[in-house]
Write a protein that holds these residues in place. Structure first.
Motif, PDB file in Angstrom:
ATOM      1  N   ASP A  50       9.421   7.867 -17.693  1.00 17.94           N
ATOM      2  CA  ASP A  50       9.938   6.499 -17.718  1.00 17.94           C
ATOM      3  C   ASP A  50      10.193   5.946 -16.318  1.00 17.94           C
ATOM      4  O   ASP A  50      10.350   4.746 -16.130  1.00 17.94           O
ATOM      5  CB  ASP A  50      11.227   6.418 -18.546  1.00 17.94           C
ATOM      6  CG  ASP A  50      10.900   6.042 -19.985  1.00 17.94           C
ATOM      7  OD1 ASP A  50       9.906   5.307 -20.181  1.00 17.94           O
ATOM      8  OD2 ASP A  50      11.617   6.484 -20.893  1.00 17.94           O
TER       9      ASP A  50
ATOM     10  N   VAL B  14       5.874   4.085 -12.201  1.00 20.38           N
ATOM     11  CA  VAL B  14       5.497   2.676 -12.035  1.00 20.38           C
ATOM     12  C   VAL B  14       3.983   2.473 -12.133  1.00 20.38           C
ATOM     13  O   VAL B  14       3.486   1.363 -11.973  1.00 20.38           O
ATOM     14  CB  VAL B  14       5.999   2.103 -10.688  1.00 20.38           C
ATOM     15  CG1 VAL B  14       7.516   2.163 -10.600  1.00 20.38           C
ATOM     16  CG2 VAL B  14       5.364   2.844  -9.507  1.00 20.38           C
ATOM     17  N   GLY B  15       3.259   3.561 -12.333  1.00 16.79           N
ATOM     18  CA  GLY B  15       1.810   3.437 -12.474  1.00 16.79           C
ATOM     19  C   GLY B  15       1.071   3.178 -11.173  1.00 16.79           C
ATOM     20  O   GLY B  15       0.005   2.588 -11.175  1.00 16.79           O
ATOM     21  N   CYS B  16       1.624   3.665 -10.067  1.00 17.70           N
ATOM     22  CA  CYS B  16       1.012   3.342  -8.766  1.00 17.70           C
ATOM     23  C   CYS B  16      -0.218   4.193  -8.475  1.00 17.70           C
ATOM     24  O   CYS B  16      -0.990   3.886  -7.581  1.00 17.70           O
ATOM     25  CB  CYS B  16       2.029   3.503  -7.643  1.00 17.70           C
ATOM     26  SG  CYS B  16       2.553   5.195  -7.343  1.00 17.70           S
TER      27      CYS B  16
ATOM     28  N   SER C 180      -0.439   6.932  -7.000  1.00 10.67           N
ATOM     29  CA  SER C 180      -0.407   7.667  -5.727  1.00 10.67           C
ATOM     30  C   SER C 180      -0.620   9.156  -5.951  1.00 10.67           C
ATOM     31  O   SER C 180      -1.255   9.826  -5.133  1.00 10.67           O
ATOM     32  CB  SER C 180       0.930   7.444  -5.020  1.00 10.67           C
ATOM     33  OG  SER C 180       1.127   6.078  -4.778  1.00 10.67           O
TER      34      SER C 180
ATOM     35  N   ASP D 184       4.728  15.245  -3.434  1.00 12.26           N
ATOM     36  CA  ASP D 184       5.111  14.599  -2.170  1.00 12.26           C
ATOM     37  C   ASP D 184       4.719  13.132  -2.120  1.00 12.26           C
ATOM     38  O   ASP D 184       5.185  12.402  -1.252  1.00 12.26           O
ATOM     39  CB  ASP D 184       4.415  15.299  -0.983  1.00 12.26           C
ATOM     40  CG  ASP D 184       4.935  16.705  -0.807  1.00 12.26           C
ATOM     41  OD1 ASP D 184       6.013  16.999  -1.370  1.00 12.26           O
ATOM     42  OD2 ASP D 184       4.261  17.507  -0.129  1.00 12.26           O
ATOM     43  N   PHE D 185       3.832  12.734  -2.983  1.00  6.00           N
ATOM     44  CA  PHE D 185       3.375  11.344  -2.942  1.00  6.00           C
ATOM     45  C   PHE D 185       3.856  10.529  -4.146  1.00  6.00           C
ATOM     46  O   PHE D 185       3.438   9.401  -4.331  1.00  6.00           O
ATOM     47  CB  PHE D 185       1.850  11.285  -2.816  1.00  6.00           C
ATOM     48  CG  PHE D 185       1.389  11.716  -1.453  1.00  6.00           C
ATOM     49  CD1 PHE D 185       1.312  10.792  -0.415  1.00  6.00           C
ATOM     50  CD2 PHE D 185       1.091  13.042  -1.187  1.00  6.00           C
ATOM     51  CE1 PHE D 185       0.922  11.184   0.856  1.00  6.00           C
ATOM     52  CE2 PHE D 185       0.703  13.450   0.081  1.00  6.00           C
ATOM     53  CZ  PHE D 185       0.614  12.515   1.110  1.00  6.00           C
ATOM     54  N   CYS D 186       4.719  11.108  -4.948  1.00  7.66           N
ATOM     55  CA  CYS D 186       5.302  10.290  -6.013  1.00  7.66           C
ATOM     56  C   CYS D 186       6.595   9.691  -5.499  1.00  7.66           C
ATOM     57  O   CYS D 186       7.571  10.399  -5.286  1.00  7.66           O
ATOM     58  CB  CYS D 186       5.588  11.108  -7.268  1.00  7.66           C
ATOM     59  SG  CYS D 186       6.458  10.090  -8.480  1.00  7.66           S
ATOM     60  N   PRO D 187       6.623   8.373  -5.278  1.00  7.55           N
ATOM     61  CA  PRO D 187       7.798   7.777  -4.652  1.00  7.55           C
ATOM     62  C   PRO D 187       8.998   7.665  -5.595  1.00  7.55           C
ATOM     63  O   PRO D 187      10.090   7.394  -5.151  1.00  7.55           O
ATOM     64  CB  PRO D 187       7.328   6.367  -4.269  1.00  7.55           C
ATOM     65  CG  PRO D 187       5.900   6.253  -4.672  1.00  7.55           C
ATOM     66  CD  PRO D 187       5.561   7.396  -5.556  1.00  7.55           C
ATOM     67  N   TYR D 188       8.774   7.846  -6.882  1.00 11.70           N
ATOM     68  CA  TYR D 188       9.849   7.518  -7.819  1.00 11.70           C
ATOM     69  C   TYR D 188      10.387   8.713  -8.602  1.00 11.70           C
ATOM     70  O   TYR D 188      11.036   8.554  -9.632  1.00 11.70           O
ATOM     71  CB  TYR D 188       9.395   6.366  -8.726  1.00 11.70           C
ATOM     72  CG  TYR D 188       9.077   5.156  -7.864  1.00 11.70           C
ATOM     73  CD1 TYR D 188      10.108   4.449  -7.250  1.00 11.70           C
ATOM     74  CD2 TYR D 188       7.770   4.792  -7.579  1.00 11.70           C
ATOM     75  CE1 TYR D 188       9.846   3.392  -6.385  1.00 11.70           C
ATOM     76  CE2 TYR D 188       7.488   3.726  -6.721  1.00 11.70           C
ATOM     77  CZ  TYR D 188       8.535   3.033  -6.126  1.00 11.70           C
ATOM     78  OH  TYR D 188       8.277   1.999  -5.271  1.00 11.70           O
TER      79      TYR D 188
ATOM     80  N   PHE E 183       1.516   5.412   3.913  1.00 15.01           N
ATOM     81  CA  PHE E 183       2.244   5.599   2.658  1.00 15.01           C
ATOM     82  C   PHE E 183       3.750   5.572   2.903  1.00 15.01           C
ATOM     83  O   PHE E 183       4.503   4.861   2.240  1.00 15.01           O
ATOM     84  CB  PHE E 183       1.816   6.937   2.052  1.00 15.01           C
ATOM     85  CG  PHE E 183       2.431   7.242   0.725  1.00 15.01           C
ATOM     86  CD1 PHE E 183       1.906   6.702  -0.434  1.00 15.01           C
ATOM     87  CD2 PHE E 183       3.544   8.072   0.625  1.00 15.01           C
ATOM     88  CE1 PHE E 183       2.465   6.988  -1.673  1.00 15.01           C
ATOM     89  CE2 PHE E 183       4.113   8.356  -0.603  1.00 15.01           C
ATOM     90  CZ  PHE E 183       3.577   7.814  -1.756  1.00 15.01           C
TER      91      PHE E 183
ATOM     92  N   ARG F 200       9.704  -2.017 -13.500  1.00 12.88           N
ATOM     93  CA  ARG F 200       8.894  -2.452 -12.369  1.00 12.88           C
ATOM     94  C   ARG F 200       7.619  -1.634 -12.378  1.00 12.88           C
ATOM     95  O   ARG F 200       7.668  -0.437 -12.619  1.00 12.88           O
ATOM     96  CB  ARG F 200       9.655  -2.249 -11.059  1.00 12.88           C
ATOM     97  CG  ARG F 200      10.713  -3.323 -10.865  1.00 12.88           C
ATOM     98  CD  ARG F 200      11.619  -2.990  -9.726  1.00 12.88           C
ATOM     99  NE  ARG F 200      12.427  -1.813 -10.023  1.00 12.88           N
ATOM    100  CZ  ARG F 200      13.327  -1.324  -9.191  1.00 12.88           C
ATOM    101  NH1 ARG F 200      13.515  -1.881  -8.021  1.00 12.88           N
ATOM    102  NH2 ARG F 200      14.025  -0.261  -9.519  1.00 12.88           N
TER     103      ARG F 200
ATOM    104  N   ALA G 264       3.407  -1.173 -10.637  1.00  9.37           N
ATOM    105  CA  ALA G 264       2.652  -1.309  -9.392  1.00  9.37           C
ATOM    106  C   ALA G 264       1.221  -1.712  -9.693  1.00  9.37           C
ATOM    107  O   ALA G 264       0.702  -1.450 -10.775  1.00  9.37           O
ATOM    108  CB  ALA G 264       2.633   0.028  -8.656  1.00  9.37           C
ATOM    109  N   CYS G 265       0.583  -2.310  -8.718  1.00 11.33           N
ATOM    110  CA  CYS G 265      -0.864  -2.444  -8.768  1.00 11.33           C
ATOM    111  C   CYS G 265      -1.447  -1.057  -8.477  1.00 11.33           C
ATOM    112  O   CYS G 265      -0.765  -0.199  -7.930  1.00 11.33           O
ATOM    113  CB  CYS G 265      -1.354  -3.427  -7.708  1.00 11.33           C
ATOM    114  SG  CYS G 265      -0.875  -5.125  -8.042  1.00 11.33           S
TER     115      CYS G 265
ATOM    116  N   CYS H  50      -0.724   1.419  -5.097  1.00 15.24           N
ATOM    117  CA  CYS H  50       0.281   0.775  -4.261  1.00 15.24           C
ATOM    118  C   CYS H  50       1.650   1.337  -4.579  1.00 15.24           C
ATOM    119  O   CYS H  50       2.162   1.134  -5.672  1.00 15.24           O
ATOM    120  CB  CYS H  50       0.297  -0.729  -4.476  1.00 15.24           C
ATOM    121  SG  CYS H  50       1.636  -1.474  -3.545  1.00 15.24           S
TER     122      CYS H  50
END
Ligand code: SF4
Ligand code: SF4
Ligand code: SF4
Lengths: 132, 587
Positions: A12, A15-17, A19, A122-126, B228, B287, B289-290, B293
């Motif tokens: 949840d 954000v679907g980025c 990354s 490491d690249f999942c910001p959330y 990033f 929220r 993201a594209c 991004c």
């Protein structure tokens, strides 16, 4: 030391980025998405959020059971490893995984198997992913 | 320099008349212009007769991505270029979502749509093929959101595709109809939806998955990580994730730059009620993201409604919000209820209308009605500031066009005011309805001379804010600064970098990011490239009939004080003079 495994903390938060997908694919040196072992897609429209599809590190993996050449072998800590030399590209594993967590490498015609390396984390910001 | 990723140079040309397609290699264009705006300008110059009727089969739509798409974060925009039915001049619109990534992952760098189908169709592009599919049954479907749902089930590549489609506004050729993608992203401005409608193109689904080779893997990984991290750390991008662009409502209102009730005022007494903070507290649901991004600036609100006629039955709907629609469908119309704004935004999505143009058109109609220039004979319903329920109906009427008035309103505010009057209160710039910044001379001069007549062309509004309380530059210097900024932005939009990440992608960073891709270009050459693309685009605009000496300046902007005080007409005229000398250099 027990082997690492990738875990989903909470989809949840996602954000679907994508990354994580790009990170996983980048392990092999190229950019793009061909080599990604993790896949993020919406749950029937982005408004409902996302589902993160990735290997669950099964202790008794369905994918390995159907591999006719034993190219997939059980990995310590769950999941499987791929011996690419043995793999004949039949795609049975893709169909066998109940999570749909095996993707196809269209360049080499081989399955893409998550190695539970944790690079994507490491690249999942959330905070959706972690390695244990 | 040859491109490391050869597939980027593949241009997919689709002939809608004969249902044929072919692939053209354009290494020349992509290695010189890097993609996006720069490439699209050239493809349009080659393929479009600048004098054609924008709604005829002869109009051409180009869509392009750049060398960074699918390679670095936030290079996530798809640039569309066409002749705009709204302004009769160059149309350029950018959309996020998954469109850019999907085009590149499907093995193309650009797409050219030509001709026109006799019957409604949709295109499905994947695995190097184009399928032409019948869309007769989809034509006329009430909501563009339904089209998205239907195609989601029918088409391949979930998660890796873009579903672009028009609504009924596009079908009915409303000249500010949008193309909607992934539910919440749009080619909003300048009427791409109407161009698709005129070609009977209902939708375009594109997707794929592939590897993009780089020249120097280690260098690539290193710079990727830096970009990033900066996207996540830098305050210039964080704010887009936090409150999002809606954050602007309060500060703009405080300085007196928030266009309100057709810009009769630049302060809105209801601002606090429609602020980013309020939206977040009362209705933010998630929220997103594209594609590719990490910033994740897309804010989605939910509204929960009780079902009419059924007890204990609720429906929850999701609507995305941003500063611009809050301005256009909120303050500009005097609407101070979040529920009203969300429903108006939803309505523009369902119908496939550009939110900004729609809001400004309704604001003009409301003022013209109030002044008695038009009456209920024209408007059918009674527009009144703040009455969003009536505005919801008017949006339908713009699409249905039951009488002459709505037929003309569907052609845009400029034409409606030419026909019915109240021209001084028609807030259009170069034929395009104004964005939400009445911050001073630079914002308005920016809309007038910007090549898309958009606030994002040259960021005049941010110059106004920068000079607030300081000594304002003279008109010549201001115009030079605007043109220089717009020239630089051509580099950003050629690389299809989201302009929200412009603080991360400084010239130096771009030069370094290109190196691992085998492209050596220093900061100075990048800037020079920007100036060249600017000139090329301006040249295309002039060929399409753009005449900087005939720009109409709406009088209203001189009447309503801005944060810089009353805008001096003489100043604006001197600035436009300067621009004319730049635009049409003496030979
Ligand atoms: S690929 Fe699927 S079946 Fe195999 S170990 Fe992972 S989750 Fe289990
Ligand atoms: S743990 Fe490693 S292999 Fe598995 S998805 Fe993440 S990056 Fe890919
Ligand atoms: S990086 Fe994290 S937030 Fe982004 S798509 Fe992957 S799991 Fe979701």
């Amino acid at each position: 030391m027990p082997a690492r495994r990738l875990e989903l903390v909470d989809p949840d938060l996602c954000v679907g980025c994508m990354s994580c997908m790009f990170a996983c694919s980048r392990r092999f040196g190229d950019s793009g998405l061909n080599y990604s072992a993790i896949h993020v897609r919406s749950v029937g429209g982005v408004e409902r959020g996302f589902t993160v599809i990735v290997c669950r590190a099964c202790d008794d993996p369905s994918c390995a059971k159907v591999c006719p050449t034993s190219a997939l072998r059980m990995r310590r800590g769950g999941g499987v490893t791929l011996d690419a030399k043995l793999c004949i590209g039949c795609g049975y594993c893709v169909r066998a995984c109940p999570f749909g967590a095996i993707f196809w490498d269209g360049v080499n015609d081989k399955p893409i198997i998550c190695t539970h390396c944790g690079y994507c984390v490491d690249f999942c910001p959330y905070g959706v992913l972690r390695v244990m | 320099m040859p491109l490391v990723d050869e597939q980027l140079a593949r241009v997919l040309r689709v002939d809608l008349t004969n249902k044929r397609y072919r692939v053209e290699r354009r290494d020349d264009l992509f290695s010189r212009y890097l993609g996006g705006t720069g490439v699209a300008v050239q493809l349009l110059k080659e393929n479009l007769n600048p004098r054609v009727d924008p709604l005829s089969p002869d109009n051409v739509v180009v869509m392009a991505v750049g060398v960074l798409t699918g390679v670095y974060p936030a290079a996530s925009k798809l640039v569309a270029m066409f002749k705009s039915p709204l302004t009769g001049n160059l149309g350029e619109s950018h959309a996020g979502g998954r469109a850019a990534l999907a085009l590149r992952m499907s093995g193309f760098g650009a797409l050219v749509l030509e001709g026109s189908s006799e019957t409604p169709i949709y295109l499905s592009v994947h695995d190097g093929r184009v399928e032409f599919k019948d869309a007769s049954a989809l034509w006329g479907v009430r909501s563009s959101l339904t089209i998205g749902k239907v195609l989601r089930e029918r088409e391949p590549w979930p998660g890796l595709r873009s579903i672009m489609r028009i609504g009924r506004a596009g079908e009915r050729l409303v000249r500010y109809a949008s193309v909607i993608l992934e539910t919440y992203r749009h080619f909003g401005r300048l009427g791409l939806g109407a161009v698709w409608g005129s070609k009977r193109l209902k939708a375009l689904v594109i997707g794929g998955r592939r590897a993009v080779p780089v020249a120097d893997v280690r260098g690539y990984r290193e710079i990727y990580k830096q970009i990033f991290e900066e996207c996540l750390r830098s305050p210039s991008t964080r704010k887009y994730h936090e409150l999002g662009t809606a954050e602007n409502v309060m500060p703009l209102n405080e300085i007196g730059g928030l266009p309100t009730r057709n810009l009769r005022s630049a302060r809105f007494e209801g601002a606090e009620l429609i602020s980013g903070e309020r939206f977040a507290k009362e209705s933010l649901a998630r929220r997103i993201a594209c594609a590719h991004c990490p910033i994740a600036c897309v804010h989605i609100a939910s509204i929960r409604e009780i079902y009419p006629g059924e007890k204990y039955f609720y429906v929850t709907r999701y609507i995305s919000y941003d500063y611009e629609p809050i301005y256009a469908l909120g303050s500009m119309l005097g609407v101070s209820e979040i529920e009203g704004i969300l429903k108006l935004i939803e309505q523009t999505d369902i119908l496939g209308l550009d939110a900004i143009s729609s809001g400004v058109a309704l604001a003009w109609a409301t003022e013209a009605f109030e002044r008695g220039v038009i009456s209920e004979r024209e408007t059918i319903v009674r527009p009144e500031w703040g009455d969003w329920r009536t505005y919801l109906k008017m949006l339908e009427l713009i699409v249905d066009q039951p009488n002459d008035f709505y037929g003309v309103l569907a052609e845009g505010t400029e034409r409606a005011s030419e026909r019915y009057g109240c021209q001084d209160c028609a807030l259009t710039f170069g034929g395009n309805e104004m964005p939400g910044y009445h911050t001073g001379p630079a914002s308005h001069i920016g809309y007038l001379i910007g090549l898309r007549h958009s606030h994002l062309d040259n960021a005049g509004y941010s110059l106004d804010q920068r000079y607030l309380g300081k000594s304002y530059p003279d008109p010549d210097a201001l115009v030079d600064e605007l043109v220089e900024e717009e020239s630089w932005r051509q580099v950003l939009t050629s690389l299809v970098i989201c302009l929200f990440a412009r603080g991360v992608y400084k010239p130096e960073m771009i030069s370094r990011a290109l190196k691992p891709l085998g492209i050596e270009i220093d900061e100075e050459d990048l800037r020079a490239l920007g100036r060249e693309i600017y000139r090329e685009k301006l040249d295309l605009k002039i060929r399409m009939g753009f005449d900087p000496s005939r720009l109409r300046v709406p009088r209203r902007i001189f009447e309503t004080p801005s944060p810089q005080g009353r805008i001096d007409e003489g100043y604006v005229m001197r600035a436009l003079d300067r621009y004319r000398r730049i635009a049409v250099p003496p030979h």
